[in-house]
Design a protein around this motif. Structure first.
Motif, PDB file in Angstrom:
ATOM      1  N   TYR A  46       0.799  -1.258   0.079  1.00  0.00           N
ATOM      2  CA  TYR A  46      -0.014  -0.052  -0.078  1.00  0.00           C
ATOM      3  C   TYR A  46       0.962   1.284   0.016  1.00  0.00           C
ATOM      4  CZ  TYR A  46      -4.486  -2.180  -0.052  1.00  0.00           C
ATOM      5  OH  TYR A  46      -5.572  -2.813  -0.699  1.00  0.00           O
ATOM      6  N   HIS A  47       1.900   0.994   0.753  1.00  0.00           N
ATOM      7  CA  HIS A  47       2.789   2.328   0.720  1.00  0.00           C
ATOM      8  C   HIS A  47       3.390   2.645  -0.463  1.00  0.00           C
ATOM      9  CE1 HIS A  47       6.319   4.500   2.370  1.00  0.00           C
ATOM     10  NE2 HIS A  47       5.504   5.352   2.447  1.00  0.00           N
ATOM     11  N   GLN A  48       4.006   1.743  -1.195  1.00  0.00           N
ATOM     12  CA  GLN A  48       4.456   1.616  -2.350  1.00  0.00           C
ATOM     13  C   GLN A  48       3.857   2.170  -3.663  1.00  0.00           C
ATOM     14  OE1 GLN A  48       8.202  -0.905  -3.066  1.00  0.00           O
ATOM     15  NE2 GLN A  48       8.366  -1.318  -0.811  1.00  0.00           N
ATOM     16  N   THR A  49       2.780   1.257  -3.583  1.00  0.00           N
ATOM     17  CA  THR A  49       1.997   1.518  -4.950  1.00  0.00           C
ATOM     18  C   THR A  49       0.885   2.408  -4.916  1.00  0.00           C
ATOM     19  OG1 THR A  49       0.394  -0.225  -4.398  1.00  0.00           O
ATOM     20  CG2 THR A  49       2.473  -0.826  -5.394  1.00  0.00           C
ATOM     21  N   GLU A  50       0.262   2.482  -3.648  1.00  0.00           N
ATOM     22  CA  GLU A  50      -0.936   3.412  -3.299  1.00  0.00           C
ATOM     23  C   GLU A  50      -0.810   5.001  -2.980  1.00  0.00           C
ATOM     24  OE1 GLU A  50      -3.728   3.222  -4.715  1.00  0.00           O
ATOM     25  OE2 GLU A  50      -3.800   1.254  -5.384  1.00  0.00           O
ATOM     26  N   TRP A  51       0.146   4.901  -1.815  1.00  0.00           N
ATOM     27  CA  TRP A  51       0.150   6.106  -1.077  1.00  0.00           C
ATOM     28  C   TRP A  51       1.693   6.503  -0.724  1.00  0.00           C
ATOM     29  CZ3 TRP A  51      -2.720   2.690   2.861  1.00  0.00           C
ATOM     30  CH2 TRP A  51      -4.084   2.550   2.267  1.00  0.00           C
ATOM     31  N   PRO A  52       2.583   6.843  -1.898  1.00  0.00           N
ATOM     32  CA  PRO A  52       3.959   6.711  -1.679  1.00  0.00           C
ATOM     33  C   PRO A  52       4.186   8.206  -0.973  1.00  0.00           C
ATOM     34  CG  PRO A  52       3.378   6.946  -4.007  1.00  0.00           C
ATOM     35  CD  PRO A  52       2.208   6.447  -3.160  1.00  0.00           C
TER      36      PRO A  52
END
Lengths: 94, 223, 1005, 417
Positions: free
Chosen positions: C748-754
């Motif tokens: 989620y961090h890397q692909t949605e909410w960087p």
């Protein structure tokens, strides 16, 4: 067994270091509450699943732990390119 | 017994991140992940000749640093603390006195320091560095094995799929990879010597694996 | 026994090193350098097996991997048995014990052969499908009879005493096959400085050059082989692997090599050595120099022992100094077939005739035969063979120019050996492993490798090149091409010259006609090992099996352990003729890994037994072991399950552990819980998006329980997270979920909410977690710290940084038992120290170690769920009655929120988590029991839920259970029934899952 | 149809087997059919057979791009069982099981259905809870099942290591005696022969290149060899190609196509009399009548249409088999191969109407399609015959992925089978 170039580690590694995480470029709807059940179901489950050029998400699980994208032919298994999250593929299906 | 280590909630809030000296006084001896294998005794009674030599570097300070490699202020701060610039080239490492720094990912480095200095180094980072970063003490979660000897490459080829040819894996190169059915951070420290950082909970498995895999070469345990 | 077929001189065997071996209990002699097959032939052994379907006696046909018949059982002891060893590939060693695998009472006298002769007529392809159907109830009996005939060799019944090695390799050029092409390629690559691996299945390099009398630059070819091998050995970056079969060619130039390290020494490996080794090679370029297999012709009774392929006869003579018979008839369509006659003649034995299907053969080998006075019969073929356990004669007849009919009268010749050559089939197996479809080449009458996406080159026989000079130059060319592709400068290599032998054109013919039509002619075998005949293939075609894949499957052609190396092309030819198609029109021939069979042990490597999967241990493992703990596998962890004391059964231990916690204090090693350190300004926001409940206001110094759901709203993990600093959290996960949760956060961090400023790091192994729980836990902890542990200063859901037993610790006042609990986290290097100090101080409180089972009971008394036990991916927080753990006020639509509001997730009558109290308080419902509302309903019964957790509660004096019931939250006080396997029905009342201390006072004191 | 029997074999042997009839015709297709079935694998052929036999609809074509039964039917490890967890799937697979029992007689073709029993091993306490749950559910659904302890397992599989000394000791197993194996090719051929005998046209070597859709209703298919063929209804049964055909129809499916690999040992003398499966160590094995150990692996994690997977999957599977059966260490692996399995997010199939009227899909069986062959064909035929989904197929609508009524069988489906 695939030999995958990690765009972050900048070298080829064996497939065992990676996990495939499905189709790439599936953005989470910005307003999930505005989605119908159908739209939400399609976001979660429905996939292109092409025979041929496929953009897919992988993670270098045993290495740098970074997700990145691979464009691969699902028939010949040839990897056409790898590119980082946020980048666009240069090889696309006709 | 004293409770000097106590932090108030306000102090903690102010520091944003909780920092803690996790090492007790010298009267309490820590136990490394391979404590139960009693390598010191094996070193005394075991074979002295063999193609692979093994030594555990116990109880070092392991710090994982995460920051944005494009943030020059942070890079400078790291250099001030470590006395050497963070390696930005993928899969490289640097050393600075008793410190060594390994590139783990574009925004991650593993720093090994003498065990008792971990808290000092961490504190220095907290003093020197601003902005978004993270620093995690993982000293209890890993240990370091030094593998060396004439057959060390032959042994490692049985454990990892990484190409260890000296042209492609020179001294100083570091990789994080699958090791047997566990994982390891492997760094070349010499033509015939490597350093493995392995996880505590897997260390017994790796110890068994190394004993089994090195049978044809002969394993020499060193204290 | 004498080696009656052994020549006095010649060959590559060492006559100064005699070896003894046994076959079917009889002792024989051979020499160092023999294969088991060559030694058997030297001793005049004729029958080596009985055929699968018809029990026909069979002899050795070939000299290598293509051998279909000489499949033997090896091994001097039970534990070292090896089934299905191909005698042509097994090097002879002293003391080798071998046995034929079929035939009763023995391979020479097999009573089944009578049945085979009579019943054979009733066993055309597909006969299984047409019979054994009536009556239905007898199929099991029929099948058990069929199964009696199954198999060739047998599995050992004792565990393997040997070990197997795996090794990873990397190279620029991987060369498969060390015949002339492979050696030339290797020489070119090695001299140019490339990293080279050269592998060959044979014990020595040289390939076809080992079997010929051919000269290179006027000297025996073996001299060139030795010189090249020596030179290759001198390069540091060249690895030479004899006895190493390249078995599989996989995507992205990944190649597996099966090296037999010690099988030539004994049936058990020397101490500390691996019996076999699997090389896993990643090659930049692969050169396939795998050669070709000679194709036998298909004629009647072509399986009688003494019928061999021509090249094999030459190999036995030239390489092993064995002439496998006294008299020879050759039947051929080409010049190569003459070579065995020449070699046989030169070995001093009688060549009865060479029978050539061509009307006017004219090559140099033909001339050479005639010069030696050998009778050459042209325009004819051997159409039938006499003899049963050994050839006694052949029927020769003229055949029409198209090869389709017998065109004249039959002559009988006496002979004990027939050599046959129908041309060559390139060994294209590896190239087709990666999905490349072979293509038919009319010129060479065979399939050659098709187009491929692999970085693959081919040289020599695999391309259909059989002339030594062109084989050598193709090898060189491939080597140089590979070198150029990897960016090296090509070095100079001067190839030796072979004598050019003029060859006449071959005739394209596979299936020799008989006087009778194929369906009535004596059996003409296409695939020996599976007993497939030309008539069988014609029948399959007649019945509508027209694709070659159908033909293969209907007849079993190619399904043997030789994968049809000798027979497939002939079979395709027979089918093509029957269907009036060309060979390529019937399809192609696809080979799958492995090229030759490979030991399971070699594939498993050292990853078996204790090393099958890592055992993960906490820092206190040794203490647990010393205390006699029983362990439970949780993921890869070994966790203490319970700590029995002398004389206790499991339930007694659990009762004691449970009571100790509720009455005084117990201790649990909770180190295995996943722990993730989360730092960054947006850590709090991130938690709010990932957990279903609210995190915005959690103060520093506080802990909170969280539920994690998938996008579908279903619970997949849970745990307590603590706010360590304003930008710093410690998340705990389930033991099994740690890695998955970390990857989930990163995803989620890397692909949605960087854009969120947050970093995640695992600290699972870094902390030892020592959980002391029970009313005396505060008193116990107070013995090891000066810190004010009072409820006012250190309240429930607080965490504090204090010292415990002198060790800096983070102590969390959270509780999974419902009792006053302190979860002490110290750096794992000090875990055992603190653990032991707790026991020193805890004696007076009867500090009791407890395991996962007691932990499960205690939490169930409190109605706390265990993700993975009480959830199965199909329940959302509301199903669990945990709506309190879902926040609808959060502005961000957290992961799971939209999913749990889909139509099916908000409908009535979903399965909901409830407590269950049995009517008989002594009865514990088995976990997994299914609930029904009407115990008298006939089967199928309507199930309304199941029990997920169920225990005897020593504290409460009755059983307790948690489980799902449809609409259960609205059914409090109602009765459900659990019909069990043994016929009993347990009656239970639906209740709150919180059985003890519903107000939660005990944990809050 | 020429009847098959032992007596027939004897009779034909007297005429050298020269007079056997074709197993099926090789017809040129008509211009129009009531029902066109795309895909001549086991499921497609079974659909055609039951359409003709049970619904009297014989104006049917099965269009197969390769040869009959050449896809996953020819590539699976032939395990048949019905011990699924949830009611919906249990009923569907049990429907299939009942058809298996007696199928050889019904088809007059011996499909060699061999009820030698299926063991699903449990190696952890949670495995055992799941096994208990499943077996209880099975029994209340009228499906045979028992929970066995290691001692009982040892009696059935004497050469398996049931001791405490393994990495993951066997704690117990579920046992379905009626489960077993069948001869995969024979299943396709038997249904093909049966369908053909009712007049169904089996069109091989013919690829459907496009679907003809007018106003949201399918009216026929385009083929590479015979041009357009009209159809009243079209059933798509093309495992490994479902998404490709769905795309031609203008919609996506909740599928990912993965490689699934299998392997066999060399034939050895009978040593294993039943089917042994283990989700935990990840492997399953049975022994064929020929003597091969037939071994299955898990799916590879990536999308792949290449009918081959990655080597580590084979390696891990063989490790699992050697872990269960250390005595097999010296036995040798002969051959491996791969198929393409269409996996659904809930490990259950799709038997469904689609957004296109009169176009029906049967897909998404993942690794479990073979065992359902007669049942799936039977309910799909009923659905194609009436235009309304058969009650047993109803829960397997593709639209369950919209409303959330998933049937999560990951536990029971587990490893490939």
């Amino acid at each position: 067994m695939f030999h995958i170039y990690c765009p972050h580690c900048a070298e080829y590694r064996e497939e065992e270091e990676f996990h495939a995480a499905g189709q790439a470029h599936i953005a989470r709807p910005l307003d999930p509450e505005a989605c119908s059940d159908k739209e939400w179901g399609e976001y979660m489950f429905f996939r292109k699943n092409p025979r041929g050029i496929h953009h897919e998400l992988w993670v270098h699980a045993a290495g740098c732990r970074k997700f990145f994208n691979i464009t691969r032919d699902t028939q010949s298994y040839e990897i056409k390119e790898v590119y980082k999250i946020g980048e666009k593929p240069s090889v696309v299906a006709e | 017994m004293s409770d000097l280590n106590v932090m108030t909630a306000a102090e903690m809030a102010a520091t944003k991140a909780a920092v803690m000296d996790q090492v007790p006084g010298p009267e309490i001896q820590g136990q490394s992940p391979l404590h139960h294998a009693d390598l010191d005794s094996l070193a005394k009674v075991g074979p002295k000749q063999g193609g692979v030599h093994l030594r555990e570097h116990k109880l070092l300070g392991h710090l994982t640093l995460r920051l944005n490699p494009e943030n020059d202020d942070q890079l400078a701060a790291a250099e001030r603390v470590l006395g050497v610039a963070l390696p930005l080239q993928p899969l490289t490492s640097v050393e600075s006195g008793s410190y060594s720094v390994r590139w783990m990912s574009p925004d991650e480095w593993l720093i090994l320091v003498p065990g008792l200095e971990a808290f000092d180094v961490e504190s220095k980072f907290r003093d020197e560095m601003g902005g978004h970063y993270s620093l995690v003490n993982s000293s209890g979660g890993s240990t370091v094995l030094e593998l060396s000897g004439p057959d060390v490459v032959e042994l490692l080829k049985r454990c990892t799929s990484i190409d260890l040819h000296p042209k492609l894996f020179p001294v100083g190169k570091v990789v994080s990879t699958v090791f047997a059915k566990s994982s390891a951070i492997i760094r070349r420290t010499g033509e015939h010597s490597f350093e493995l950082v392995i996880r505590r909970s897997f260390s017994d498995y790796i110890w068994l694996w190394l004993q089994e895999t090195s049978r044809e070469f002969g394993l020499v345990v060193k204290a | 026994m004498t080696q009656q077929n052994r020549l006095q001189s010649g060959g590559r065997i060492d006559r100064s090193k005699p070896l003894t071996f046994t076959y079917n209990g009889k002792q024989y002699k051979g020499f160092q350098g023999d294969t088991l097959a060559s030694a058997m032939l030297a001793n005049g052994v004729n029958v080596v097996s009985r055929s699968f379907k018809y029990s026909r006696p069979r002899g050795i046909v070939a000299a290598g991997a293509e051998e279909p018949n000489a499949i033997l059982q090896l091994g001097a002891t039970e534990a070292t048995q090896v089934p299905n060893v191909r005698a042509t590939q097994q090097e002879l060693f002293n003391g080798l014990v071998s046995q034929s695998t079929n035939g009763w009472p023995n391979v020479d006298t097999d009573v089944m052969s009578v049945l085979g002769k009579v019943g054979g007529k009733m066993m055309p392809p597909g006969f299984y499908y047409k019979t054994f159907m009536f009556p239905e109830s007898l199929w099991n009996t029929y099948e058990s009879l069929i199964r009696k005939a199954a198999g060739m060799g047998r599995s050992p019944l004792e565990n393997d005493p040997d070990s197997y090695d795996h090794i990873n390799q990397h190279c620029d050029v991987m060369i498969v096959g060390a015949g002339p092409a492979g050696l030339a390629a290797a020489l070119a690559a090695a001299r140019s400085g490339a990293r080279v691996i050269l592998a060959d299945e044979q014990s020595e390099f040289g390939g076809s050059l080992l079997s010929t009398t051919e000269k290179l630059d006027g000297k025996p070819a073996s001299e060139w082989v030795s010189a090249v091998t020596e030179e290759l050995r001198s390069y540091e970056d060249v690895m030479l692997l004899p006895r190493s079969t390249v078995n599989g060619y996989h995507d992205h130039n990944f190649v597996t090599i099966h090296e037999r390290c010690t099988d030539h020494l004994s049936d058990i490996a020397p101490v500390n050595q691996a019996r076999q080794r699997l090389h896993k090679v990643r090659a930049k370029w692969v050169v396939l120099a795998t050669g070709a297999h000679e194709r036998p012709l298909v004629y009647s009774n072509n399986d009688v022992p003494g019928c061999m392929v021509s090249g094999a006869v030459s190999t036995y003579i030239n390489r092993y100094g064995v002439v496998p018979g006294n008299e020879l008839v050759v039947t051929t369509t080409n010049d190569y077939g003459y070579q065995s006659a020449l070699d046989w003649h030169d070995a001093g034995r009688k060549v009865v005739a060479v029978v050539d299907t061509r009307a006017n053969p004219a090559g140099e080998r033909v001339d050479a035969a005639r010069q030696r006075g050998i009778n050459v019969i042209t325009g004819s073929a051997v159409i039938d063979v006499q003899g049963s356990k050994r050839v006694s004669g052949v029927s020769v007849a003229p055949i029409s120019a198209d090869g389709n009919k017998v065109s004249g009268s039959v002559t009988k010749l006496n002979t004990d050996t027939v050599a046959t050559s129908g041309g060559w089939s390139p060994v294209i197996h590896l190239s087709s492993h990666t999905g490349s479809r072979p293509i038919w080449n009319d010129e060479i009458v065979g399939f050659v490798p098709g187009p491929t996406v692999q970085k693959q080159l081919t040289a020599g026989g695999i391309n259909g090149s059989y002339n030594t000079n062109s084989v050598l130059s193709e090898g060189l060319e491939a080597g140089l091409k590979a070198v150029a592709e990897v960016g090296l400068n090509a070095a100079e290599v001067v190839l030796p010259k072979a004598e050019d032998v003029k060859e006449g054109a071959s005739m394209t013919l596979f299936h020799i006609p008989h006087l009778k039509p194929t369906s009535q002619a004596p059996k003409q075998f296409v695939d020996y090992q599976t007993d497939v005949t030309a008539a069988g293939i014609e029948l399959a075609c007649r019945e509508g099996f027209e694709s070659i894949e159908h033909v293969k499957r209907y007849t079993a052609m190619g399904f043997g352990t030789d994968q049809g190396k000798l027979g497939n092309i002939n079979g395709m030819a027979v089918a093509a003729k029957a269907l009036n198609k060309t060979i390529p029109e019937t399809g192609t021939t696809i080979f799958r890994p492995n090229y030759t069979p490979i030991t399971f042990g070699a594939i498993a490597g050292r990853n078996c037994g204790e090393l099958f999967d890592p055992k993960r241990y906490s820092a206190m493992q040794m203490w647990h072991v010393e205390r006699g703990a029983k362990f439970e596998d949780v993921g890869q962890w070994k966790r203490p399950w319970y700590f029995p004391q002398a004389g206790e059964n499991m339930q007694q231990s659990l009762d004691r552990e449970c009571l100790a916690v509720r009455d005084s204090v117990g201790i649990l090693d909770a180190s295995t819980l996943g722990k993730i350190d989360i730092q960054g300004r947006d850590a709090r926001e991130f938690l709010g998006r990932i957990y279903s409940n609210a995190w915005a206001k959690l103060a520093v110094g506080k802990c909170r329980y969280g539920l994690m759901c998938g996008e579908d709203g279903m619970v997949f993990d849970d745990g307590v997270s603590a706010c360590l600093g304003d930008n710093h959290f410690l998340m705990t996960t389930t033991t099994g979920g740690a890695a998955r949760v970390l990857e989930w956060l990163e995803l989620y961090h890397q692909t949605e909410w960087p854009e969120l400023e947050v970093y995640f790091n695992t600290v699972t192994d870094h902390w030892s977690t020592l959980t002391i729980s029970g009313p005396n836990s505060r008193k116990l902890l107070a013995e090891l710290t000066d810190y004010d542990l009072s409820n006012d200063n250190f309240s429930f859901m607080d965490w504090k940084q204090i010292k415990v037993a002198g060790v800096p610790a983070r102590v969390f006042r959270i509780s999974f038992t419902g009792e006053l609990t302190f979860e002490i986290n110290v750096q794992a290097n000090y875990g055992t120290h603190v653990w032991e100090k707790l026991f020193e101080a805890g004696a007076k409180y009867n500090l009791t170690p407890y395991g996962t089972e007691t932990m499960h009971i205690l939490r169930a008394e409190k109605g706390f769920i265990i993700a993975g036990q009480d959830t199965d991916g199909s329940v959302h927080p509301f199903d669990l009655g945990m709506g309190w753990c879902v926040s609808n006020k959060k502005p961000f639509s957290y992961v799971g929120k939209r999913g749990m509001n889909r139509q099916d997730c908000v409908r009535d009558n979903r399965k909901q988590m409830v407590g269950l109290k049995t009517k008989d308080p002594k009865v514990v419902i088995p976990e997994g029991a299914q609930a029904v509302l009407d115990p008298n309903e006939p089967i199928p019964m309507k199930m309304v839920g199941h029990v997920t957790s169920s225990y005897w509660s020593a504290n409460l004096g009755h059983s307790i259970a948690m489980g799902f019931v449809k609409g259960g939250l609205d059914k409090m006080g109602e009765t459900v029934y659990y019909p069990l396997v043994d016929g009993t029905v347990i009656e239970a009342e639906i209740c709150s899952p919180i059985f003890l201390d519903p107000k939660g006072e005990r944990q809050n004191v | 149809m020429q009847r098959y029997s032992g007596f027939g074999l004897l009779k034909h042997s007297l005429t050298h087997h020269e007079n056997w009839q074709r197993t099926w015709r090789n017809p040129t297709p008509k211009k129009e059919y009531d029902v066109v079935i795309i895909g001549g694998g086991g499921h497609g052929l079974a659909t055609a057979y039951y359409l003709a036999k049970e619904h009297g609809i014989t104006n049917v074509a099965v269009i197969e791009k390769g040869y009959l039964g050449g896809g996953n039917t020819a590539r699976n490890t032939t395990i048949v069982r019905s011990n699924y967890l949830w009611d919906e799937s249990a009923h569907l697979y049990e429907h299939a099981m009942k058809l298996w029992e007696g199928l050889s007689q019904d088809l007059n073709y011996n499909v060699m259905f061999s009820q030698r029993g299926v063991l699903n091993l449990g190696h952890t306490l949670q495995d055992m809870r799941d096994i208990e749950r499943r077996v209880n559910a099975n029994r209340l659904n009228g499906i045979d099942g028992e929970v066995l302890d290691p001692q009982q397992i040892k009696e059935i599989v004497p050469h398996m290591d049931c001791s405490d000394n393994t990495r993951y000791p066997i704690l117990g197993a579920s046992w379905q005696p009626r489960g077993g194996v069948a001869r995969h090719d024979a299943v396709a051929w038997g249904f093909a022969r049966g369908a053909d005998s009712f007049g169904v046209d089996l069109i091989q070597e013919t690829e459907v290149t496009d679907l003809i859709i007018e106003d949201g209703t399918i009216t026929g298919v385009k083929t590479n060899r015979y041009g357009d063929i009209k159809a009243g209804r079209v059933g798509c049964v093309v495992a490994g190609n479902s998404s490709v055909l769905a795309k031609k129809a203008g919609f996506e499916l909740p599928l990912e196509s993965h490689p699934l690999q299998a392997l066999v040992s060399e034939p050895i003398k009978p040593i294993l009399d039943t089917v042994v499966m283990s989700n935990h160590v990840h492997g399953y094995v049975s022994q064929s009548d020929k003597g091969d150990l037939v071994i299955g692996a898990g799916i590879d994690g990536y999308t792949g249409y290449g009918q081959r997977g990655s080597y580590p999957t084979i390696e891990h599977t063989v490790q699992a088999i050697v872990e269960l059966f250390p005595v097999f260490s010296r036995v040798r692996m002969n051959r491996q191969w791969g198929g393409i399995v269409d996996t659904c997010p809930d490990a259950c199939p799709i038997i469904s109407k689609t957004p296109v009227k009169n176009l029906f899909f049967n897909c998404g069986w993942g690794t479990g399609g073979f065992k359902a062959t007669p049942g799936a064909g039977n309910v799909f035929a009923a659905s194609l015959a009436t235009g309304e989904m058969h009650p047993l197929a109803e829960p397997f609508s593709m639209f369950r992925f919209h409303d959330g009524a998933l049937i999560d069988e990951h536990g029971a489906a587990g490893v490939a089978h």
